[in-house]
Structures are given as structure tokens and as C-alpha cells.
Design an enzyme around this catalytic site. Structure first.
Site, short mmCIF file in Angstrom:
data_model
loop_
_atom_site.label_atom_id
_atom_site.label_comp_id
_atom_site.label_asym_id
_atom_site.label_seq_id
_atom_site.Cartn_x
_atom_site.Cartn_y
_atom_site.Cartn_z
N LYS A 154 -1.57 9.17 1.44
CA LYS A 154 -2.55 8.47 0.87
C LYS A 154 -2.40 6.95 1.71
CE LYS A 154 -3.57 5.25 -2.13
NZ LYS A 154 -4.21 4.29 -1.10
N GLY A 207 5.59 -0.20 -0.28
CA GLY A 207 4.64 -1.20 -0.63
C GLY A 207 5.33 -2.17 -1.43
N SER A 208 4.55 -2.60 -2.62
CA SER A 208 5.27 -3.96 -3.33
C SER A 208 6.27 -3.12 -4.30
CB SER A 208 4.10 -4.49 -4.31
OG SER A 208 3.53 -3.45 -4.81
N THR A 209 7.14 -4.22 -4.81
CA THR A 209 8.01 -3.72 -5.82
C THR A 209 7.54 -3.35 -7.03
OG1 THR A 209 9.87 -5.01 -4.53
CG2 THR A 209 10.19 -4.69 -6.88
N GLU A 229 10.37 2.07 -0.57
CA GLU A 229 10.70 0.93 0.45
C GLU A 229 10.00 -0.18 0.05
OE1 GLU A 229 10.13 -1.20 3.03
OE2 GLU A 229 9.70 0.20 4.45
N CYS A 263 7.87 -6.34 5.72
CA CYS A 263 8.64 -6.18 4.61
C CYS A 263 10.15 -6.87 4.86
CB CYS A 263 8.81 -4.72 4.01
SG CYS A 263 9.13 -3.55 5.42
N GLU A 361 8.29 -13.01 -2.49
CA GLU A 361 7.51 -12.67 -1.01
C GLU A 361 6.15 -12.92 -0.72
OE1 GLU A 361 7.00 -8.14 -0.72
OE2 GLU A 361 8.04 -8.56 1.18
P1 NAI Z 1 0.69 -2.30 -3.19
O1 NAI Z 1 2.17 -1.83 -3.47
O2 NAI Z 1 -0.48 -2.54 -4.13
O3 NAI Z 1 0.08 -1.02 -2.17
C1 NAI Z 1 0.72 -0.22 -1.23
C2 NAI Z 1 0.16 1.00 -1.46
O4 NAI Z 1 0.48 1.63 -2.78
C3 NAI Z 1 -1.18 1.38 -1.01
O5 NAI Z 1 -1.38 2.49 -0.49
C4 NAI Z 1 -2.11 1.26 -2.35
O6 NAI Z 1 -3.07 1.95 -2.48
C5 NAI Z 1 -0.90 2.06 -3.26
N1 NAI Z 1 -0.92 1.75 -4.83
C6 NAI Z 1 -1.20 0.65 -5.53
N2 NAI Z 1 -1.05 0.72 -6.76
C7 NAI Z 1 -0.69 1.92 -6.96
C8 NAI Z 1 -0.38 2.74 -8.20
N3 NAI Z 1 -0.41 2.22 -9.39
N4 NAI Z 1 0.10 4.12 -7.90
C9 NAI Z 1 0.35 4.55 -6.64
N5 NAI Z 1 -0.03 3.87 -5.35
C10 NAI Z 1 -0.55 2.59 -5.49
O7 NAI Z 1 0.70 -3.68 -2.06
P2 NAI Z 1 -0.70 -4.65 -1.86
O8 NAI Z 1 -1.42 -5.01 -3.15
O9 NAI Z 1 -1.45 -4.22 -0.70
O10 NAI Z 1 0.12 -5.84 -1.45
C11 NAI Z 1 0.81 -6.67 -2.67
C12 NAI Z 1 1.93 -7.26 -1.99
O11 NAI Z 1 3.09 -6.13 -1.91
C13 NAI Z 1 2.04 -7.97 -0.62
O12 NAI Z 1 1.69 -9.36 -0.63
C14 NAI Z 1 3.53 -7.95 -0.25
O13 NAI Z 1 4.34 -8.70 -0.98
C15 NAI Z 1 3.94 -6.39 -0.82
N6 NAI Z 1 3.76 -5.29 0.30
C16 NAI Z 1 4.68 -4.78 0.68
C17 NAI Z 1 4.84 -3.72 1.80
C18 NAI Z 1 6.11 -3.41 2.49
O14 NAI Z 1 5.97 -3.28 3.58
N7 NAI Z 1 7.28 -3.33 1.78
C19 NAI Z 1 3.61 -3.45 2.30
C20 NAI Z 1 2.72 -3.77 1.56
C21 NAI Z 1 2.54 -4.89 0.78
#
Ligand code: NAI
Ligand code: MG
Length: 457
Positions: A154, A207-209, A229, A263, A361
Site C-alpha cells: 500500500k 513511516g511515523s513512530t 523503519e 527520516c 521530528e
Molecule cells: P504515517 O506514518 O501516517 O504514514 C505512513 C504510511 O502509513 C502511509 O502509507 C499511511 O497510509 C500508512 N498508515 C497511516 N496510518 C496507518 C494505520 N493506522 N495502519 C496502517 N497504516 C497506516 O505518516 P504521515 O502521517 O504521512 O506523516 C506524519 C509524520 O511521520 C511526518 O511528519 C514524519 O515525521 C513521519 N514520517 C516518517 C517517515 C519515514 O521515512 N520514517 C515517512 C513519512 C512520515
């Protein structure tokens, strides 16, 4: 779902909003392909050929893919081109691994022949973010396929287009049905459905922590293998004896590349006291010389942030930084454009380790400059964080470099460089930056499981 071009705020495309039933259909297809299809059963050499074919198709469609990345994510086209080239390399790297996933023969009791097989896990769930919309596909899909698994991926709701373009290339490559399944949709619906699905064997998440923690809970239902990660607040440490010119250039790339939405961005820049003022001055110049604008224009070096949500979040942190008493040396505000999610590259000086901008972050083009006294002070401040994804050190003292490489709690340490990633080497986090290592041989470990076979003579 409407997909927005972050440079213009216009609708770029409309894609299907998948939900739990769509994930379920994808999992069924992936399961069928794994249990009864050819993918895990063909000669490994043939799987190598498929992965090489995918890499070749990515390279052949490089320009088209780079444009899709830039339109969807907003990163400068030069960075998008680089992302495509790196993604192809990941497929080439894992194509070579397919025929090197060895088992072992073990010196068990002489009346027994004991060997260990390295088998695929099965159906792999993969949830990826928007900051590297094609590289994240490659990091997840290539090793999973190399090991003989099938996948349900996804992409992030902000940037599904590069993953969909990639999906078309897997069709062109002639991959058997059900091996790669891509479902677009939102996180709490489609993403969560992957994490909790009882017929998914593994979930790999970037994605996010906070979402990482939710995924870990959801994965407990059927005890999925999990790799996470997550976020970072990586320290970038500049000693008085560093080559300051290289340190400035490297540090600017470390925090401003991809609009800081990385990240492992070097968002906490620790500078030794004697060098602090000069470094601050030079980094400010570097930030001010960045060309913020249309990401499709080849000379642009910074584009818009990915979404309205991220834009508001980063502008919020700029406000917080000012309220907390940090001084703005560069940027500190939105870009001059009338449309698009542009934020000026920002340098905050006089930052204290206790401030929110030094602890949380931000995921935007925002550098925090923090002074330090000596090596001990640098390590203490650098490790004073819940995260541990990466760290960097700039020094000419080789003993100090090696000592810090060991004392910094981070999954990657760069000495006299920043942000280098290579499929040959592992990537992943200490502490709340997650667990499990991707790339290198580590992804092969993530996507396989051992089976011990005993044969009695
Ligand atoms: P997020 O962690 O919500 O999204 C990342 C992925 O997880 C997306 O595909 C999203 O659809 C999916 N996702 C979201 N909620 C989920 C759930 N409950 N169950 C399963 N999948 C889920 O990150 P978001 O909201 O885009 O960004 C928020 C913050 O997260 C950013 O400001 C940044 O600090 C951090 N982040 C870190 C990343 C990294 O590379 N480690 C990448 C993106 C965001
Ligand atoms: Mg989110």
C-alpha cells in the site's frame, strides 16, 4: 481519492480508494500465487531474470517515472531522477541475491543428516510513506520477491502514482499473476487492514513512530513478522578540526534534500564552540542560495512540501521555534509563491536541546544549530533523543571518528559525509526509530525463515 500536485495544489489524478475488502482480495491473490503459483517454485535463476527485467524497465522508463515522482511528491526533478536510478540498483542488487540464499549443512549426530533451508515467509504486507515513493517500493518489493515471497503493497495516500507506474512495469515484465499486488488507499483503513490481516505473514512499514506502534499491536493478532523503519532526529556533529567547507555543504544536503522530508535528515546540527559562529554564517548562506521553486525546472534545488498537512505541520514548528526563543538565521517562513506548499529553507540558531524543535521530528527543511564543548558533551547531547536512525561526525581526527562511530546510538553513522545509502549496506533504527534492518543481506533475513531438516540413516 484526489491526488494533489503539491507545487500547484491542483488535482493531478484520481485513484481508487481501497479499503479492507480490496486488501482481502489482494491477499487472496497473493496467497494463491504463493501456494499454487510458479513464483516460489521456478528456478532461482529465473527469478533473477525477472528482477533484472524489472530493473531494466525502470531504467527504460526513468524519465517518465521521475516526472511522476516530481508531480506527485514535489521533489526537484534532479532528485527524482536520482531516486529512479537508485531504485533500479536495488532490484539489480537483489537479483544477484536470488541464487545466493544458501542453507546450511550442520554437524549433527553422525547417524543424522541435518540441513537448514532458507524459505520464504509467504505473503508480505508492505506499507510505505510518501517521501521516497519509488525508492520505498524498491526497498520493500525487491528483497521480498528475491526470496520467493508474494507481496501486497500500500503506497502512501499522498503519492500513489509512482507505485502504480511501477506496478505497470511488473506487468510488462511478465511477473506471474498475484505476485505483486498494489492497493491504493488511506492508512487507518487500507493500511490497517494489512497490519491486522490474519493471512499476511509479514508486515514491513516505513513511516511515523506513532503509526509504527499501532502496526506492531495490530500485527500481534497472528504474530506477523514485523519490521519498522520510523522517525528520526539525527545528530550531525561538527568538530573544530573539521574541513568546514565540506561540513557545510554536507550538512546542508543532510537537512535540505527532499525538502527535509527524510527520516535520516540531519536536523540537529551540533557545532563545537570555536567553529559555531562561522558555521552558522556559512550554513545560512548555503540555505539562502537554495533555489526554491517549480520542481520540474531543472535548476530548482528545493520544491514544495508533499501536502497541505505537512505544510501546516512544518509552519507550526517554525512558530514554535520562534516562541521557544531560537533565532531565525535563514527562512523561517513560507515561500513567496502564491500557490503550492513552499517553505523556505530554515536555519535556527541558539537552539537548546530541551526545545521542541530539537526533540520532535519536523520532517521539513529546518535545521537546528546547537553548540557543544567537547567529545563527551557531543555524545551526551547527540544520544539524548528517543530516536536512533542515523548520525554524522565531521572531524579530521581518525581516533575520534572511530570512537564516536561506536558511542553514537544510531543504525547508520556517516563520517565526513551525510546521507549516503547503498543497497550493499544495512539501514534501520536504534531505539524508537524502529527495528529490523533493510538493504544488504539484512533484507534477505527479513524475508526468509529457517527450516531445519533431520534425516536418519
Ligand atoms: P504515517 O506514518 O501516517 O504514514 C505512513 C504510511 O502509513 C502511509 O502509507 C499511511 O497510509 C500508512 N498508515 C497511516 N496510518 C496507518 C494505520 N493506522 N495502519 C496502517 N497504516 C497506516 O505518516 P504521515 O502521517 O504521512 O506523516 C506524519 C509524520 O511521520 C511526518 O511528519 C514524519 O515525521 C513521519 N514520517 C516518517 C517517515 C519515514 O521515512 N520514517 C515517512 C513519512 C512520515
Ligand atoms: Mg499519518
Amino acid at each position: 481519492m484526489h491526488i494533489i500536485n503539491p507545487a500547484t495544489e491542483e488535482v493531478l489524478a484520481t485513484v481508487a480508494e481501497g479499503d479492507a475488502p480490496d486488501i482481502d482480495a489482494a491477499v487472496k491473490a497473493a496467497r494463491e500465487a504463493f501456494e499454487n503459483g510458479p513464483w516460489p517454485r521456478i528456478r532461482p535463476h529465473q527469478r533473477t531474470e525477472y528482477l533484472l527485467k524489472i530493473a531494466e524497465l525502470v531504467q527504460q522508463h526513468a524519465e517518465e517515472l521521475a516526472h511522476v515522482i516530481t508531480l506527485d511528491n514535489g521533489k526537484p526533478i534532479s532528485e527524482a531522477r536520482n531516486e529512479v536510478a537508485r531504485a533500479a540498483e536495488v532490484f539489480i542488487f537483489y537479483a544477484g541475491w536470488v541464487t545466493k540464499i544458501f542453507g546450511e549443512t550442520n554437524p549433527s549426530d553422525p547417524s543424522l543428516f541435518n540441513y537448514t533451508l532458507c524459505e520464504p515467509l509467504g505473503v508480505c504486507g508492505q506499507i510505505i510513506p510518501w517521501n521516497g515513493p519509488l525508492s520505498m517500493v524498491a526497498w520493500k518489493v525487491a528483497p521480498a520477491l528475491a526470496c520467493g515471497n508474494t507481496v501486497v503493497l500500500k503506497p502512501a495516500e499522498q503519492t500513489p502514482l509512482p507505485a502504480l507506474a511501477f506496478g505497470q512495469l511488473t506487468l510488462k515484465a511478465g511477473l506471474p499473476d498475484g505476485v505483486v499486488n498494489i492497493v491504493t488507499g488511506f492508512g487507518p483503513t487500507a493500511g490497517a487492514a494489512i497490519a491486522r490481516h490474519s493471512d499476511v505473514d509479514n508486515v514491513a512499514f516505513t513511516g511515523s513512530t506513532s503509526v509504527g506502534k499501532e502496526i506492531l499491536h495490530a500485527a500481534a493478532g497472528n504474530l506477523k513478522h514485523v519490521s519498522l523503519e520510523l522517525g528520526g532526529k539525527s545528530p550531525n556533529i561538527i568538530f573544530d578540526d573539521a574541513n568546514i567547507e565540506l561540513a557545510v555543504t554536507g550538512s546542508a544536503t543532510g537537512i535540505f534534500r527532499n525538502q527535509g522530508q527524510v527520516c535520516c535528515a540531519g536536523s540537529r546540527i551540533f557545532v563545537q564552540q570555536k567553529t559555531y559562529d562561522e558555521f552558522a554564517e556559512r550554513l545560512t548562506q548555503a540555505a539562502s542560495s537554495i533555489r526554491l521553486g517549480d520542481p520540474l525546472e531543472p535548476r530548482t534545488t528545493m520544491g514544495p512540501l508533499v501536502s497541505g498537512e505537512q505544510y501546516e505541520r512544518v509552519l507550526g514548528y517554525l512558530k514554535v521555534g520562534k516562541q521557544e526563543g531560537a533565532s531565525v538565521r535563514a527562512g523561517g517562513e513560507r515561500g513567496p509563491q502564491s500557490r503550492g506548499y513552499f517553505v523556505r529553507p530554515t536555519v535556527f540558531a541558539d537552539v537548546k536541546g530541551s526545545m521542541r524543535i530539537a526533540r520532535e521530528e519536523i520532517f521539513g527543511p529546518v535545521a537546528s544549530l546547537i553548540p557543544f564543548q567537547d567529545e563527551t558533551d557531543a555524545v551526551l547531547q547527540a544520544n539524548d533523543t528517543i530516536y536512533g536512525l542515523a548520525a554524522a561526525v565531521w572531524t579530521r581526527d581518525i581516533n575520534r571518528a572511530h570512537a564516536l562511530a561506536r558511542s553514537l546510538k544510531a543504525g547508520t553513522v556517516w563520517i565526513n559525509c551525510y546521507g549516503i545509502l547503498d543497497p550493499i549496506s544495512s539501514f534501520g533504527g536504534y531505539k524508537q526509530s524502529g527495528f529490523g534492518r533493510e538493504l544488504g543481506k539484512h533484507s534477505i533475513e527479513l524475508y526468509t525463515q529457517a527450516k531445519s531438516v533431520f534425516i536418519k540413516f
